[in-house]
Scaffold this active site. Structure first.
Site, PDB file in Angstrom:
ATOM      1  N   ARG A  85       0.816  -1.218   0.000  1.00 20.29           N
ATOM      2  CA  ARG A  85       0.000   0.000   0.000  1.00 20.29           C
ATOM      3  C   ARG A  85       0.849   1.269   0.000  1.00 20.29           C
ATOM      4  O   ARG A  85       0.308   2.376  -0.084  1.00 20.29           O
ATOM      5  CB  ARG A  85      -0.945  -0.008   1.210  1.00 20.29           C
ATOM      6  CG  ARG A  85      -0.232   0.044   2.555  1.00 20.29           C
ATOM      7  CD  ARG A  85      -1.203   0.062   3.706  1.00 20.29           C
ATOM      8  NE  ARG A  85      -0.518   0.371   4.968  1.00 20.29           N
ATOM      9  CZ  ARG A  85      -1.115   0.945   6.006  1.00 20.29           C
ATOM     10  NH1 ARG A  85      -2.384   1.280   5.946  1.00 20.29           N
ATOM     11  NH2 ARG A  85      -0.436   1.197   7.103  1.00 20.29           N
ATOM     12  N   HIS A 157      -8.329  -4.331   2.661  1.00 24.05           N
ATOM     13  CA  HIS A 157      -8.691  -3.489   3.818  1.00 24.05           C
ATOM     14  C   HIS A 157      -9.834  -2.532   3.439  1.00 24.05           C
ATOM     15  O   HIS A 157      -9.667  -1.322   3.384  1.00 24.05           O
ATOM     16  CB  HIS A 157      -7.451  -2.707   4.242  1.00 24.05           C
ATOM     17  CG  HIS A 157      -7.507  -2.114   5.613  1.00 24.05           C
ATOM     18  ND1 HIS A 157      -8.618  -1.498   6.120  1.00 24.05           N
ATOM     19  CD2 HIS A 157      -6.555  -2.040   6.581  1.00 24.05           C
ATOM     20  CE1 HIS A 157      -8.352  -1.050   7.336  1.00 24.05           C
ATOM     21  NE2 HIS A 157      -7.108  -1.374   7.643  1.00 24.05           N
ATOM     22  N   GLU A 260     -13.052  -6.654   6.264  1.00 25.57           N
ATOM     23  CA  GLU A 260     -11.870  -6.899   5.443  1.00 25.57           C
ATOM     24  C   GLU A 260     -11.634  -8.396   5.245  1.00 25.57           C
ATOM     25  O   GLU A 260     -11.451  -9.123   6.211  1.00 25.57           O
ATOM     26  CB  GLU A 260     -10.653  -6.262   6.112  1.00 25.57           C
ATOM     27  CG  GLU A 260     -10.923  -4.831   6.587  1.00 25.57           C
ATOM     28  CD  GLU A 260      -9.908  -4.355   7.620  1.00 25.57           C
ATOM     29  OE1 GLU A 260      -8.764  -4.833   7.587  1.00 25.57           O
ATOM     30  OE2 GLU A 260     -10.274  -3.516   8.463  1.00 25.57           O
TER      31      GLU A 260
END
Length: 286
Positions: A85, A157, A260
């Site tokens: 990320r 997520h 998630e």
């Protein structure tokens, strides 16, 4: 145009409905927005940093190769939730017109020198995103291109936009083993419908059922998973949201819930040349 590539993002637009789209930031391959008939499905913080200097608060960040912060092993020197990320992905292009599907790639050449030193393995990630009329599907293929074994955790997520967290209901988690990070306890979920009334950070392990997100009895999202056994439920509530500089507005926790899909309770080990795949499909019922 169904696919629009910009300097820092890629936008998918449904040919049959220009108000149904997905926006993906190349930084983190983070999904920033998913609209259906102009209605936003995801929650993105008003304080989210989108310049590539940190992880994005909201949308759908991708967690790899570690969930949380490891206390030991090769991933222990990585930042929380790993480097996927925090890295700029390569846009690989469109792979299908129906459903409208694109792919992004990440390898050592896309990762900073500091992250490569911290986690010194060769790998390839292929991230596939498919937009339907009322669905969003994400899939990841992980390949070990090293000469040694390595292991990982992975997680979609997802921040869902909801009307009111006080009314949110999660179904499909009854009887599941829970690791509760707030109460620091392990237990079996006894509730038929899971609600959120305070700071929540739980890992539901080995979930067999699909998960339904509802609000006061009205279905909102149906979550289908393949090859990811766990479901993380997170909401920072009042105090934790105040301590996050990029969580805005401070009462934004009232209109979001993270549900998630991932493989985090156990690490997956790959041998050299081995591949592993997982996917999540979200159907909006709004």
């Amino acid at each position: 145009m169904p696919i629009e590539q910009k300097d820092k993002e890629v936008i998918l637009t449904l040919p049959s409905d220009e108000s149904t789209s997905v926006k993906v930031l190349l930084h983190g391959a983070n999904i920033l927005s998913w609209t259906i008939a102009g209605k936003e499905q995801l929650w993105l913080s008003e304080g989210a940093v989108l310049d590539g200097s940190k992880a994005v608060r909201g949308g759908v960040p991708l967690v790899f190769p570690v969930f949380g912060k490891a206390s030991s092993g090769p991933t222990s020197t990585l930042p929380q939730h790993g480097f996927a990320r925090l890295s700029t992905w390569e846009f690989l292009g469109q792979v299908s017109a129906s459903p409208l599907t694109v792919q992004f790639g990440l390898g050592p050449e896309n990762v900073s020198e500091a992250f490569r030193k911290a986690w010194d393995f060769d790998f390839t990630l292929i991230y596939t995103i498919a937009l339907g009329a009322d669905t969003l599907e994400t899939a990841v293929r992980v390949e070990n291109t090293s000469k040694v074994n390595w292991d990982f955790q992975i997680l979609f997520h997802t921040y869902f936009r909801i009307p009111d967290v006080d009314k949110v209901e999660l179904n499909g988690l009854t009887g599941v083993s829970v690791k509760d990070k707030v109460s620091k306890s392990d237990y079996s979920e006894s509730n038929t419908t899971v609600t959120v009334t305070s700071e929540t950070d739980r890992v539901y392990e080995n979930v067999d059922n699909d998960v339904l997100v509802a609000s006061a009895g009205k279905p909102l999202f149906h979550i289908y998973r393949k090859n990811v056994a766990d479901v993380v439920v997170w909401n920072p509530w009042v105090n934790a949201s105040k301590n996050m500089g990029d969580f805005r507005p401070e009462d934004g926790y009232k209109s979001m819930i993270c549900v998630e899909a991932g493989s985090v309770s156990k690490r997956t080990t790959l041998s050299p040349g081995e591949t592993w795949e997982c996917s999540e499909k979200i159907k909006s019922l709004l």
